[in-house]
Design a protein around this motif. Structure first.
Motif, PDB file in Angstrom:
ATOM      1  N   THR A 193     -33.422 -61.409  53.566  1.00  0.00           N
ATOM      2  CA  THR A 193     -33.229 -62.429  54.587  1.00  0.00           C
ATOM      3  C   THR A 193     -32.069 -63.329  54.181  1.00  0.00           C
ATOM      4  O   THR A 193     -32.275 -64.388  53.604  1.00  0.00           O
ATOM      5  CB  THR A 193     -34.508 -63.280  54.758  1.00  0.00           C
ATOM      6  N   PRO A 194     -30.816 -62.905  54.402  1.00  0.00           N
ATOM      7  CA  PRO A 194     -29.655 -63.702  54.005  1.00  0.00           C
ATOM      8  C   PRO A 194     -29.659 -65.037  54.718  1.00  0.00           C
ATOM      9  O   PRO A 194     -29.998 -65.143  55.885  1.00  0.00           O
ATOM     10  CB  PRO A 194     -28.470 -62.823  54.438  1.00  0.00           C
ATOM     11  N   GLY A 195     -29.261 -66.089  54.002  1.00  0.00           N
ATOM     12  CA  GLY A 195     -29.271 -67.429  54.571  1.00  0.00           C
ATOM     13  C   GLY A 195     -30.561 -68.117  54.197  1.00  0.00           C
ATOM     14  O   GLY A 195     -30.612 -68.881  53.227  1.00  0.00           O
ATOM     15  N   CYS A 196     -31.595 -67.880  54.961  1.00  0.00           N
ATOM     16  CA  CYS A 196     -32.911 -68.416  54.622  1.00  0.00           C
ATOM     17  C   CYS A 196     -33.561 -67.543  53.555  1.00  0.00           C
ATOM     18  O   CYS A 196     -33.517 -66.316  53.639  1.00  0.00           O
ATOM     19  CB  CYS A 196     -33.803 -68.467  55.863  1.00  0.00           C
ATOM     20  N   ARG A 197     -34.166 -68.186  52.592  1.00  0.00           N
ATOM     21  CA  ARG A 197     -34.902 -67.446  51.562  1.00  0.00           C
ATOM     22  C   ARG A 197     -36.375 -67.763  51.736  1.00  0.00           C
ATOM     23  O   ARG A 197     -36.793 -68.925  51.686  1.00  0.00           O
ATOM     24  CB  ARG A 197     -34.431 -67.842  50.161  1.00  0.00           C
ATOM     25  N   LEU A 198     -37.139 -66.713  51.954  1.00  0.00           N
ATOM     26  CA  LEU A 198     -38.550 -66.900  52.249  1.00  0.00           C
ATOM     27  C   LEU A 198     -39.333 -67.246  50.992  1.00  0.00           C
ATOM     28  O   LEU A 198     -38.962 -66.855  49.882  1.00  0.00           O
ATOM     29  CB  LEU A 198     -39.126 -65.642  52.900  1.00  0.00           C
ATOM     30  N   ILE A 199     -40.423 -67.966  51.200  1.00  0.00           N
ATOM     31  CA  ILE A 199     -41.240 -68.432  50.076  1.00  0.00           C
ATOM     32  C   ILE A 199     -41.778 -67.271  49.269  1.00  0.00           C
ATOM     33  O   ILE A 199     -41.802 -67.296  48.039  1.00  0.00           O
ATOM     34  CB  ILE A 199     -42.383 -69.336  50.591  1.00  0.00           C
ATOM     35  N   ASN A 200     -42.200 -66.216  49.934  1.00  0.00           N
ATOM     36  CA  ASN A 200     -42.743 -65.061  49.220  1.00  0.00           C
ATOM     37  C   ASN A 200     -41.687 -64.398  48.350  1.00  0.00           C
ATOM     38  O   ASN A 200     -41.996 -63.821  47.302  1.00  0.00           O
ATOM     39  CB  ASN A 200     -43.309 -64.050  50.217  1.00  0.00           C
ATOM     40  N   GLU A 201     -40.425 -64.454  48.768  1.00  0.00           N
ATOM     41  CA  GLU A 201     -39.356 -63.887  47.952  1.00  0.00           C
ATOM     42  C   GLU A 201     -39.184 -64.680  46.662  1.00  0.00           C
ATOM     43  O   GLU A 201     -38.879 -64.120  45.615  1.00  0.00           O
ATOM     44  CB  GLU A 201     -38.048 -63.886  48.743  1.00  0.00           C
ATOM     45  N   GLU A 202     -39.390 -65.998  46.755  1.00  0.00           N
ATOM     46  CA  GLU A 202     -39.311 -66.819  45.549  1.00  0.00           C
ATOM     47  C   GLU A 202     -40.365 -66.406  44.532  1.00  0.00           C
ATOM     48  O   GLU A 202     -40.121 -66.378  43.331  1.00  0.00           O
ATOM     49  CB  GLU A 202     -39.498 -68.300  45.898  1.00  0.00           C
ATOM     50  N   ASP A 203     -41.547 -66.084  45.027  1.00  0.00           N
ATOM     51  CA  ASP A 203     -42.655 -65.725  44.146  1.00  0.00           C
ATOM     52  C   ASP A 203     -42.625 -64.260  43.732  1.00  0.00           C
ATOM     53  O   ASP A 203     -43.518 -63.799  43.016  1.00  0.00           O
ATOM     54  CB  ASP A 203     -43.986 -66.034  44.837  1.00  0.00           C
ATOM     55  N   GLY A 204     -41.654 -63.506  44.227  1.00  0.00           N
ATOM     56  CA  GLY A 204     -41.564 -62.095  43.883  1.00  0.00           C
ATOM     57  C   GLY A 204     -42.568 -61.235  44.627  1.00  0.00           C
ATOM     58  O   GLY A 204     -42.835 -60.110  44.224  1.00  0.00           O
TER      59      GLY A 204
END
Length: 279
Positions: free
Chosen positions: A27-38
């Protein structure tokens, strides 16, 4: 020397690909919360982001009703230059102090057929409200076929009069999130019954025609299955209607005769013929 240069090139390509994969996330631009947590990103988040793509990179601003604050909103981009990853920024019109409401690199996205909701998390902490939790921005983008970038954004509410889960609520009307509404409706029970009935009748006529033609070698109208029955079908219906629906009878009721009338008539006839007998 040649082997070492090839290894260096391969290593460089590998590092380049790794860097690209790190920068170009799902998701370029916005980074989703789940991506932060792996964690895996839910399909709904991907669907919402894809619906949001026409608006990615745009900026909106508004002033609240009390004329106290200006709010700058960026759709998956910096709301104001110089504030990296800040999706919503609050600016006081009196002293020009600025407060971060939410970051677009900590985003959650939900969507429907004609709306998208964005949540920017990890803003500045409240000083006294909401148990001093971090601020959060909720942006609802609703479908409006006549709205474009000029419509701007409205702030609807600042939900801070509670213990937790506080947020700033914004609304944007835009044609970019208008989905294609399906005009088809689910079939009713009656429609399903009619379709099944029509299918059964068509199958009966088709198979019956094949049987009459190729098995019984019928010709012409005789190829219609149960042709003799359908010929008499109208008459059978008329007879049934005549029997059930009509109350008058065509038969004339026989005149009343007393007991022994038949014998009396026979005696009278015999007396009339007596003078015809030879003496």
């Amino acid at each position: 020397m040649g082997l070492s240069s090839e290894i260096s090139v391969l290593l460089l390509l590998f590092l380049t690909g790794l860097l690209i994969s790190m920068v170009d996330s799902t998701t370029p631009g916005c980074r989703l919360i789940n991506e932060e947590d792996g964690k895996d990103v839910p399909d709904d988040d991907h669907k919402g982001y894809n619906k949001l793509k026409p608006l990615v990179g745009k900026r909106f601003s508004t002033i609240d009703v009390e004329k106290e604050y200006r709010y700058s909103v960026g759709i998956c981009r910096d709301a104001v230059d110089g504030y990296k990853n800040v999706g919503v920024l609050q600016e006081s019109l009196k002293d020009k102090r600025r407060h971060v409401i939410g970051l677009y690199n900590s985003t959650q996205i939900m969507s429907g057929n004609d709306w998208v909701m964005i949540e920017y998390w990890h803003g500045e902490k409240y000083h006294t409200h909401c148990n001093k939790e971090e601020k959060k921005a909720v942006i609802i983008i609703i479908c409006d076929p006549s709205a474009d970038d000029e419509n701007g954004v409205d702030i609807l509410d600042e939900a801070k009069a509670k213990i937790g889960d506080c947020y700033y609520l914004f609304e944007i009307s835009h044609k970019a999130v208008c989905g294609i509404k399906s005009s088809s409706k689910a079939l009713s029970f009656g429609s399903i019954v009619l379709i099944i009935f029509a299918s059964v009748v068509a199958l009966y006529l088709f198979l019956g025609f094949l049987y009459q033609r190729f098995v019984l070698h019928a010709k012409g109208m005789e190829q219609i299955p149960n042709y003799s029955f359908w010929q008499d079908f109208g008459n059978l219906e008329a007879d049934g209607c005549n029997l059930v629906c009509r109350s008058m009878s065509n038969r004339n009721s026989a005149p009343y005769k007393g007991i022994g009338d038949e014998q009396l008539e026979e005696d009278l006839d015999r007396d009339r013929d007596d003078h015809l007998l030879p003496m």
